[in-house]
Design a protein around this motif. Structure first.
Motif, PDB file in Angstrom:
ATOM      1  N   GLY A  13      40.319  35.443  35.763  1.00 46.58           N
ATOM      2  CA  GLY A  13      39.771  34.728  34.373  1.00 46.58           C
ATOM      3  C   GLY A  13      38.556  33.997  34.642  1.00 46.58           C
ATOM      4  N   TRP A  14      37.838  33.663  33.651  1.00 45.88           N
ATOM      5  CA  TRP A  14      36.728  32.922  33.733  1.00 45.88           C
ATOM      6  C   TRP A  14      36.958  31.648  32.993  1.00 45.88           C
ATOM      7  CZ3 TRP A  14      32.317  33.828  36.439  1.00 45.88           C
ATOM      8  CH2 TRP A  14      32.165  35.194  36.842  1.00 45.88           C
ATOM      9  N   PHE A  15      36.427  30.392  33.359  1.00 53.07           N
ATOM     10  CA  PHE A  15      36.661  28.976  32.843  1.00 53.07           C
ATOM     11  C   PHE A  15      35.230  28.498  33.030  1.00 53.07           C
ATOM     12  CE2 PHE A  15      41.177  28.444  32.172  1.00 53.07           C
ATOM     13  CZ  PHE A  15      41.560  29.744  32.935  1.00 53.07           C
ATOM     14  N   ARG A  16      34.920  27.284  32.408  1.00 59.72           N
ATOM     15  CA  ARG A  16      33.706  26.588  32.585  1.00 59.72           C
ATOM     16  C   ARG A  16      34.126  25.038  32.394  1.00 59.72           C
ATOM     17  NH1 ARG A  16      30.872  28.547  26.559  1.00 59.72           N
ATOM     18  NH2 ARG A  16      32.304  27.460  25.267  1.00 59.72           N
ATOM     19  N   GLN A  17      33.165  24.360  32.857  1.00 55.77           N
ATOM     20  CA  GLN A  17      33.410  22.930  32.816  1.00 55.77           C
ATOM     21  C   GLN A  17      32.002  22.376  32.617  1.00 55.77           C
ATOM     22  OE1 GLN A  17      35.533  21.034  36.158  1.00 55.77           O
ATOM     23  NE2 GLN A  17      35.824  19.393  34.955  1.00 55.77           N
ATOM     24  N   ALA A  18      31.736  21.635  31.633  1.00 57.47           N
ATOM     25  CA  ALA A  18      30.442  20.887  31.182  1.00 57.47           C
ATOM     26  C   ALA A  18      30.856  19.346  31.731  1.00 57.47           C
ATOM     27  CB  ALA A  18      30.518  20.804  29.580  1.00 57.47           C
ATOM     28  N   PRO A  19      29.563  18.829  31.805  1.00 57.96           N
ATOM     29  CA  PRO A  19      29.672  17.392  32.570  1.00 57.96           C
ATOM     30  C   PRO A  19      30.546  16.394  31.634  1.00 57.96           C
ATOM     31  CG  PRO A  19      27.457  18.409  32.456  1.00 57.96           C
ATOM     32  CD  PRO A  19      28.220  19.398  31.892  1.00 57.96           C
ATOM     33  N   GLY A  20      31.369  15.834  32.069  1.00 58.00           N
ATOM     34  CA  GLY A  20      32.377  14.934  31.459  1.00 58.00           C
ATOM     35  C   GLY A  20      33.217  15.636  30.532  1.00 58.00           C
TER      36      GLY A  20
ATOM     37  N   GLU B 158      36.562  18.456  30.628  1.00 56.73           N
ATOM     38  CA  GLU B 158      37.610  19.110  31.417  1.00 56.73           C
ATOM     39  C   GLU B 158      37.217  20.594  31.415  1.00 56.73           C
ATOM     40  OE1 GLU B 158      41.713  16.415  30.090  1.00 56.73           O
ATOM     41  OE2 GLU B 158      41.503  18.649  29.653  1.00 56.73           O
ATOM     42  N   ARG B 159      37.998  21.247  32.378  1.00 58.23           N
ATOM     43  CA  ARG B 159      37.631  22.702  32.688  1.00 58.23           C
ATOM     44  C   ARG B 159      38.417  23.503  31.317  1.00 58.23           C
ATOM     45  NH1 ARG B 159      38.103  25.297  38.610  1.00 58.23           N
ATOM     46  NH2 ARG B 159      36.474  23.193  38.848  1.00 58.23           N
ATOM     47  N   GLU B 160      37.750  24.282  30.812  1.00 55.87           N
ATOM     48  CA  GLU B 160      38.363  25.377  29.818  1.00 55.87           C
ATOM     49  C   GLU B 160      38.290  26.586  29.884  1.00 55.87           C
ATOM     50  OE1 GLU B 160      36.216  24.292  26.193  1.00 55.87           O
ATOM     51  OE2 GLU B 160      34.341  25.632  26.865  1.00 55.87           O
ATOM     52  N   PHE B 161      39.146  27.264  29.028  1.00 53.89           N
ATOM     53  CA  PHE B 161      39.315  28.771  29.298  1.00 53.89           C
ATOM     54  C   PHE B 161      38.136  29.511  28.711  1.00 53.89           C
ATOM     55  CE2 PHE B 161      41.282  32.718  29.194  1.00 53.89           C
ATOM     56  CZ  PHE B 161      41.042  33.206  27.919  1.00 53.89           C
ATOM     57  N   VAL B 162      37.886  30.405  29.073  1.00 54.95           N
ATOM     58  CA  VAL B 162      36.853  31.255  28.391  1.00 54.95           C
ATOM     59  C   VAL B 162      37.173  32.659  27.968  1.00 54.95           C
ATOM     60  CG1 VAL B 162      34.425  32.181  28.795  1.00 54.95           C
ATOM     61  CG2 VAL B 162      34.801  29.937  29.717  1.00 54.95           C
ATOM     62  N   ALA B 163      37.529  33.383  29.204  1.00 49.04           N
ATOM     63  CA  ALA B 163      38.143  34.823  29.044  1.00 49.04           C
ATOM     64  C   ALA B 163      39.222  34.957  30.070  1.00 49.04           C
ATOM     65  CB  ALA B 163      37.150  35.866  29.076  1.00 49.04           C
ATOM     66  N   ALA B 164      40.001  36.071  30.114  1.00 44.62           N
ATOM     67  CA  ALA B 164      40.754  36.544  30.886  1.00 44.62           C
ATOM     68  C   ALA B 164      41.231  38.145  30.807  1.00 44.62           C
ATOM     69  CB  ALA B 164      42.247  35.882  30.754  1.00 44.62           C
ATOM     70  N   ILE B 165      41.384  38.601  31.895  1.00 43.09           N
ATOM     71  CA  ILE B 165      41.807  40.093  31.713  1.00 43.09           C
ATOM     72  C   ILE B 165      42.907  40.765  32.810  1.00 43.09           C
ATOM     73  CG2 ILE B 165      39.984  40.668  33.776  1.00 43.09           C
ATOM     74  CD1 ILE B 165      39.023  42.972  31.897  1.00 43.09           C
ATOM     75  N   ASN B 166      43.619  41.492  32.316  1.00 41.09           N
ATOM     76  CA  ASN B 166      44.737  42.012  33.339  1.00 41.09           C
ATOM     77  C   ASN B 166      44.457  43.034  34.319  1.00 41.09           C
ATOM     78  OD1 ASN B 166      44.343  44.550  32.028  1.00 41.09           O
ATOM     79  ND2 ASN B 166      46.198  44.115  30.648  1.00 41.09           N
ATOM     80  N   TRP B 167      45.269  43.142  34.919  1.00 44.40           N
ATOM     81  CA  TRP B 167      45.055  44.102  36.189  1.00 44.40           C
ATOM     82  C   TRP B 167      44.328  45.264  35.821  1.00 44.40           C
ATOM     83  CZ3 TRP B 167      46.792  49.166  37.270  1.00 44.40           C
ATOM     84  CH2 TRP B 167      47.530  49.577  36.226  1.00 44.40           C
ATOM     85  N   SER B 168      44.614  45.969  34.731  1.00 48.60           N
ATOM     86  CA  SER B 168      43.921  47.335  34.383  1.00 48.60           C
ATOM     87  C   SER B 168      42.607  47.177  33.687  1.00 48.60           C
ATOM     88  CB  SER B 168      44.777  48.237  33.746  1.00 48.60           C
ATOM     89  OG  SER B 168      44.777  47.273  32.162  1.00 48.60           O
ATOM     90  N   GLY B 169      42.439  45.879  33.378  1.00 53.88           N
ATOM     91  CA  GLY B 169      41.007  45.935  32.492  1.00 53.88           C
ATOM     92  C   GLY B 169      41.206  46.033  31.163  1.00 53.88           C
ATOM     93  N   SER B 170      42.452  46.036  30.496  1.00 51.83           N
ATOM     94  CA  SER B 170      42.496  46.427  29.079  1.00 51.83           C
ATOM     95  C   SER B 170      42.741  45.021  28.330  1.00 51.83           C
ATOM     96  CB  SER B 170      43.579  47.470  28.741  1.00 51.83           C
ATOM     97  OG  SER B 170      44.936  46.597  29.167  1.00 51.83           O
ATOM     98  N   THR B 171      42.247  45.148  27.047  1.00 51.71           N
ATOM     99  CA  THR B 171      42.354  44.115  26.022  1.00 51.71           C
ATOM    100  C   THR B 171      42.132  42.658  26.684  1.00 51.71           C
ATOM    101  OG1 THR B 171      44.612  43.842  26.484  1.00 51.71           O
ATOM    102  CG2 THR B 171      43.754  45.613  24.690  1.00 51.71           C
ATOM    103  N   PRO B 172      41.200  42.336  27.090  1.00 48.29           N
ATOM    104  CA  PRO B 172      40.569  40.827  27.578  1.00 48.29           C
ATOM    105  C   PRO B 172      41.027  40.093  26.348  1.00 48.29           C
ATOM    106  CG  PRO B 172      39.039  42.380  27.946  1.00 48.29           C
ATOM    107  CD  PRO B 172      39.825  43.170  26.908  1.00 48.29           C
ATOM    108  N   ASP B 173      41.331  38.726  26.920  1.00 49.06           N
ATOM    109  CA  ASP B 173      41.690  37.562  25.752  1.00 49.06           C
ATOM    110  C   ASP B 173      40.278  36.641  25.915  1.00 49.06           C
ATOM    111  OD1 ASP B 173      44.912  37.381  27.132  1.00 49.06           O
ATOM    112  OD2 ASP B 173      44.400  38.044  25.212  1.00 49.06           O
ATOM    113  N   TYR B 174      40.117  35.959  24.836  1.00 49.65           N
ATOM    114  CA  TYR B 174      38.708  35.275  24.786  1.00 49.65           C
ATOM    115  C   TYR B 174      38.995  33.925  24.030  1.00 49.65           C
ATOM    116  CZ  TYR B 174      36.434  39.572  26.081  1.00 49.65           C
ATOM    117  OH  TYR B 174      36.052  40.808  26.349  1.00 49.65           O
ATOM    118  N   ALA B 175      38.542  32.805  24.598  1.00 50.37           N
ATOM    119  CA  ALA B 175      38.612  31.433  23.632  1.00 50.37           C
ATOM    120  C   ALA B 175      37.655  31.793  22.436  1.00 50.37           C
ATOM    121  CB  ALA B 175      37.777  30.789  24.449  1.00 50.37           C
ATOM    122  N   ASP B 176      38.087  31.215  21.152  1.00 51.71           N
ATOM    123  CA  ASP B 176      37.643  31.281  20.128  1.00 51.71           C
ATOM    124  C   ASP B 176      36.020  31.267  19.985  1.00 51.71           C
ATOM    125  OD1 ASP B 176      40.336  30.192  18.102  1.00 51.71           O
ATOM    126  OD2 ASP B 176      40.105  32.091  18.807  1.00 51.71           O
ATOM    127  N   SER B 177      35.645  30.302  20.673  1.00 50.43           N
ATOM    128  CA  SER B 177      34.207  29.868  20.908  1.00 50.43           C
ATOM    129  C   SER B 177      33.279  30.894  21.419  1.00 50.43           C
ATOM    130  CB  SER B 177      34.345  28.604  21.786  1.00 50.43           C
ATOM    131  OG  SER B 177      34.706  28.866  22.958  1.00 50.43           O
TER     132      SER B 177
END
Length: 124
Positions: A35-42, A44-63
């Motif tokens: 997964g990838w997450f990000r955290q801006a100053p001030g 909380e850490r938030e979800f950006v994207a995630a991918i399963n073991w094979s690399g198929s159908t990644p998930d993304y944050a709406d933003s």
């Protein structure tokens, strides 16, 4: 144990692109969802994207849907985050994370290992 090292962050103008990489140690990389997450100053850490073991159908944050693309290369023990049409609100420290399971998860608590982060700054 998995060690993760991110790279590719930097300063870019709004509308520009960056490609983040995350190199993982260990011989069982393909058994981890990532997964990838990000955290801006001030904030909380938030979800950006995630991918399963094979690399198929990644998930993304709406933003980031339609602008970011996550991929992985199991032969190189590396995951990538291609970020296009960057916006100032994308400015944050970006973290790579590994989940001890095959299928992607979107919550911070679902990940077992974290990298040290790489700074992405988008100027307006």
């Amino acid at each position: 144990q998995v060690q993760l090292v991110e790279s590719g962050g930097g300063l870019v103008q709004a509308g520009g692109s960056l490609r983040l990489s995350c190199a993982a140690s260990g011989r069982t990389f393909s058994s981890y969802a990532m997964g990838w997450f990000r955290q801006a100053p001030g904030k909380e850490r938030e979800f950006v994207a995630a991918i399963n073991w094979s690399g198929s159908t990644p998930d993304y944050a709406d933003s980031v849907k339609g602008r970011f693309t996550m991929s992985r290369d199991n032969a190189k023990n590396t995951v990538y985050l291609q970020m296009n049409v960057l916006k100032p609100e994308d400015t944050a420290v970006y973290y790579c994370a590994a989940h001890r399971g095959l299928w992607s998860v979107t919550t911070v608590n679902g990940y077992n290992y974290w990298g040290q982060g790489t700074q992405v700054t988008v100027s307006s």
